[in-house]
Motif scaffolding. Structure first.
Motif, mmCIF file in Angstrom:
data_model
loop_
_atom_site.group_PDB
_atom_site.id
_atom_site.type_symbol
_atom_site.label_atom_id
_atom_site.label_comp_id
_atom_site.label_asym_id
_atom_site.label_seq_id
_atom_site.Cartn_x
_atom_site.Cartn_y
_atom_site.Cartn_z
ATOM 1 N N SER A 108 0.826 -1.207 0.000
ATOM 2 C CA SER A 108 0.000 0.000 0.000
ATOM 3 C C SER A 108 0.863 1.262 0.000
ATOM 4 N N LEU A 109 1.941 1.263 0.778
ATOM 5 C CA LEU A 109 2.808 2.440 0.818
ATOM 6 C C LEU A 109 3.509 2.670 -0.511
ATOM 7 N N CYS A 110 3.980 1.592 -1.144
ATOM 8 C CA CYS A 110 4.628 1.743 -2.452
ATOM 9 C C CYS A 110 3.651 2.277 -3.494
ATOM 10 N N ARG A 111 2.444 1.821 -3.440
ATOM 11 C CA ARG A 111 1.441 2.351 -4.368
ATOM 12 C C ARG A 111 1.190 3.836 -4.123
ATOM 13 N N GLN A 112 1.247 4.244 -2.864
ATOM 14 C CA GLN A 112 1.067 5.664 -2.578
ATOM 15 C C GLN A 112 2.223 6.498 -3.130
ATOM 16 N N VAL A 113 3.451 5.920 -3.120
ATOM 17 C CA VAL A 113 4.589 6.627 -3.707
ATOM 18 C C VAL A 113 4.370 6.834 -5.206
ATOM 19 N N PHE A 114 3.932 5.786 -5.881
ATOM 20 C CA PHE A 114 3.665 5.927 -7.317
ATOM 21 C C PHE A 114 2.494 6.871 -7.577
ATOM 22 N N ALA A 115 1.485 6.829 -6.711
ATOM 23 C CA ALA A 115 0.360 7.749 -6.880
ATOM 24 C C ALA A 115 0.812 9.194 -6.722
ATOM 25 N N LEU A 116 1.702 9.443 -5.742
ATOM 26 C CA LEU A 116 2.220 10.796 -5.567
ATOM 27 C C LEU A 116 3.007 11.238 -6.790
ATOM 28 N N ARG A 117 3.782 10.328 -7.364
ATOM 29 C CA ARG A 117 4.534 10.662 -8.569
ATOM 30 C C ARG A 117 3.595 10.945 -9.740
ATOM 31 N N LEU A 175 13.061 11.859 -5.982
ATOM 32 C CA LEU A 175 13.046 11.403 -4.589
ATOM 33 C C LEU A 175 12.324 10.070 -4.424
ATOM 34 N N GLY A 176 11.523 9.696 -5.420
ATOM 35 C CA GLY A 176 10.746 8.476 -5.288
ATOM 36 C C GLY A 176 11.592 7.217 -5.235
ATOM 37 N N THR A 177 12.707 7.173 -6.008
ATOM 38 C CA THR A 177 13.518 5.956 -6.042
ATOM 39 C C THR A 177 14.168 5.651 -4.695
ATOM 40 N N PRO A 178 14.850 6.595 -4.037
ATOM 41 C CA PRO A 178 15.387 6.264 -2.696
ATOM 42 C C PRO A 178 14.305 5.897 -1.695
ATOM 43 N N LEU A 179 13.147 6.544 -1.796
ATOM 44 C CA LEU A 179 12.060 6.216 -0.878
ATOM 45 C C LEU A 179 11.573 4.792 -1.102
ATOM 46 N N LEU A 180 11.394 4.400 -2.368
ATOM 47 C CA LEU A 180 10.989 3.028 -2.671
ATOM 48 C C LEU A 180 12.045 2.021 -2.220
ATOM 49 N N ALA A 181 13.321 2.351 -2.423
ATOM 50 C CA ALA A 181 14.392 1.445 -2.010
ATOM 51 C C ALA A 181 14.364 1.238 -0.498
ATOM 52 N N GLY A 182 14.104 2.302 0.275
ATOM 53 C CA GLY A 182 14.008 2.150 1.717
ATOM 54 C C GLY A 182 12.848 1.277 2.130
ATOM 55 N N GLY A 228 19.574 -1.148 1.181
ATOM 56 C CA GLY A 228 19.172 -0.779 -0.174
ATOM 57 C C GLY A 228 18.960 0.703 -0.331
ATOM 58 N N SER A 229 18.362 1.330 0.683
ATOM 59 C CA SER A 229 18.135 2.776 0.574
ATOM 60 C C SER A 229 19.451 3.536 0.557
ATOM 61 N N ALA A 230 20.471 3.042 1.274
ATOM 62 C CA ALA A 230 21.766 3.724 1.271
ATOM 63 C C ALA A 230 22.386 3.715 -0.116
ATOM 64 N N VAL A 231 22.281 2.582 -0.833
ATOM 65 C CA VAL A 231 22.862 2.487 -2.175
ATOM 66 C C VAL A 231 22.162 3.430 -3.133
ATOM 67 N N TYR A 232 20.831 3.362 -3.162
ATOM 68 C CA TYR A 232 20.094 4.183 -4.121
ATOM 69 C C TYR A 232 20.108 5.660 -3.731
ATOM 70 N N LEU A 244 17.312 11.984 2.800
ATOM 71 C CA LEU A 244 16.223 11.906 3.777
ATOM 72 C C LEU A 244 15.097 10.994 3.298
ATOM 73 N N SER A 245 14.815 10.994 1.994
ATOM 74 C CA SER A 245 13.742 10.122 1.503
ATOM 75 C C SER A 245 14.108 8.657 1.664
ATOM 76 N N GLY A 246 15.376 8.302 1.393
ATOM 77 C CA GLY A 246 15.802 6.923 1.626
ATOM 78 C C GLY A 246 15.718 6.545 3.088
ATOM 79 N N ALA A 247 16.149 7.462 3.982
ATOM 80 C CA ALA A 247 16.072 7.194 5.414
ATOM 81 C C ALA A 247 14.623 7.059 5.870
ATOM 82 N N ALA A 248 13.744 7.890 5.302
ATOM 83 C CA ALA A 248 12.325 7.812 5.674
ATOM 84 C C ALA A 248 11.724 6.470 5.276
ATOM 85 N N GLY A 249 12.033 6.004 4.068
ATOM 86 C CA GLY A 249 11.525 4.700 3.646
ATOM 87 C C GLY A 249 12.019 3.577 4.526
ATOM 88 N N SER A 250 13.305 3.615 4.876
ATOM 89 C CA SER A 250 13.868 2.586 5.751
ATOM 90 C C SER A 250 13.239 2.623 7.137
#
Length: 377
Positions: free
Chosen positions: A22-31, A112-119, A126-130, A153-159
């Motif tokens: 559900s959260l990943c879908r919300q990221v794509f919806a925001l994009r 910002l969506g890619t690091p957030l999704l990776a987290g 994974g979030s650190a790499v992306y 911050l987006s990667g850290a937030a996802g993690s």
């Protein structure tokens, strides 16, 4: 986007997977919202001709991929945890937007969506790499400190969200296990009280009487009673084990009530009784058995009546006696949980149980059980 491990997930993993999906879908919806809003502003800052076409093409490509993942994310979702490189095309499209529209445009926030999704999908590793790769791209394109910091911050937030969901699902799983154990203990206590415990109590009383008897004829009689009670205990033990290991079988209600009644108890059913599911019939018969046992053993009643009646919406079971009645505020004493078990069974049925004196003031006790039938409002 489904985020599943290759192994078959347990309830807690499924719960976490659904939440992450559900959260990943919300990221794509925001994009999907950000791209149409940011593209006109980005085009207004872009020179006509080829640069404008590049920005439009990159926006359309990113929007199309985001929409596909938003709509059909369950298909590639199980592959993401096993293949971390699958988010690289998503980052490439974000980088294309940064190149064509420049990081300073509103479309730069799409990156910002890619690091957030990776987290969310891979955790902090994974979030650190992306996040590091996205930050390097932003810095190389002159995106400035703010956008670079937002990538981190987006990667850290996802993690962090993933870790929180992990702890939450573990806590809920532990709570569910504890509740299941307690419910099973209560169920076993009710079953043993309503069957085996009563027989063993009678067996103990017979044994006590046998120890105090000197008459040979009385000894033979008591010994026969003791043997019958012991065999009944063995039968009830086997029945209890069978109920624990095998599904309950359907039982015709009216004949079962007649078997429970025994001598000295009248059974009245003014009309046909419905066929209940086996678990519901089991609870109802156990309540009736406990009510009859209380009337005979504890209330010392001389007359006991059991009435079962059915309407299109409800089934009612009434047990009345002329015994000494209940104390004003009956509470379970140590080792005596009959009324408590009746109330627990009624709750399991979704039925209403009333235990008290006769409404007209006559001596004795009246027990009413009202069970809503399936399909009734």
């Amino acid at each position: 986007m489904a985020v599943l491990t290759p192994a078959a997930p347990g309830p807690s993993l499924r719960l976490r997977a659904n939440a992450l999906q559900s959260l990943c879908r919300q990221v794509f919806a925001l994009r999907l919202v950000m791209i149409p809003l940011g593209t006109p502003l980005a085009l207004s800052r872009t020179a006509p001709g080829v640069p404008a076409y590049l920005v439009s093409g990159a926006a359309v490509a990113t929007f199309t991929l985001s929409y596909a993942l938003f709509r059909d994310g369950e298909r590639p979702g199980p592959l993401l945890p096993r293949h971390r490189w699958l988010l690289a095309p998503d980052m490439a499209l974000g980088t294309l937007l940064l190149i064509t529209a420049t990081p300073s445009s509103p479309l730069g926030l799409v990156a910002l969506g890619t690091p957030l999704l990776a987290g969310l999908v891979y955790g902090w590793r994974g979030s650190a790499v992306y996040a590091a790769a996205q930050t390097a791209v932003v810095a190389a394109l002159g995106g400035g400190l703010v956008l670079s910091l937002l990538c981190v911050l987006s990667g850290a937030a996802g993690s962090s969200v993933r870790d929180f969901l992990t702890r939450l699902t573990q806590a809920r799983a532990q709570l569910a296990v504890a509740e299941a154990i307690r419910a099973e203990r209560d169920r076993l206590a009710r079953e043993m009280h309503d069957s085996l415990a009563k027989t063993l109590h009678g067996l103990a009383l017979t044994a006590d009487a046998l120890a105090l008897t000197d008459d040979p004829a009385a000894i033979r009689t008591r010994s026969a009673q003791l043997a019958v009670a012991a065999r009944r205990a063995v039968t009830e033990s086997r029945a209890l084990l069978t109920d624990l290991r095998e599904p309950l079988a359907d039982v015709p209600l009216l004949p079962a009530l007649h078997r429970l009644a025994g001598p000295g108890t009248t059974v009245h059913a003014p009309g046909p009784l419905p066929v209940l599911p086996a678990p519901a019939a089991h609870h109802l018969l156990a309540i009736a058995s406990e009510a009859l046992e209380n009337a005979r053993r504890h209330a010392h009643a001389t007359t006991v009546a059991l009435t079962a009646a059915s309407t299109p919406t409800h089934l009612t079971l009434t047990v009345t006696d002329d015994g000494r009645g209940l104390p004003p505020r009956p509470t379970p004493s140590p080792g005596h949980y009959g009324l408590l078990g009746m109330r627990e069974r009624a709750t399991a049925l979704g039925a209403r149980l009333r235990v008290g004196p006769h409404p007209d003031g006559r001596p004795g006790t009246r027990i009413d059980l009202t069970l809503p039938l399936e399909g009734s409002s």
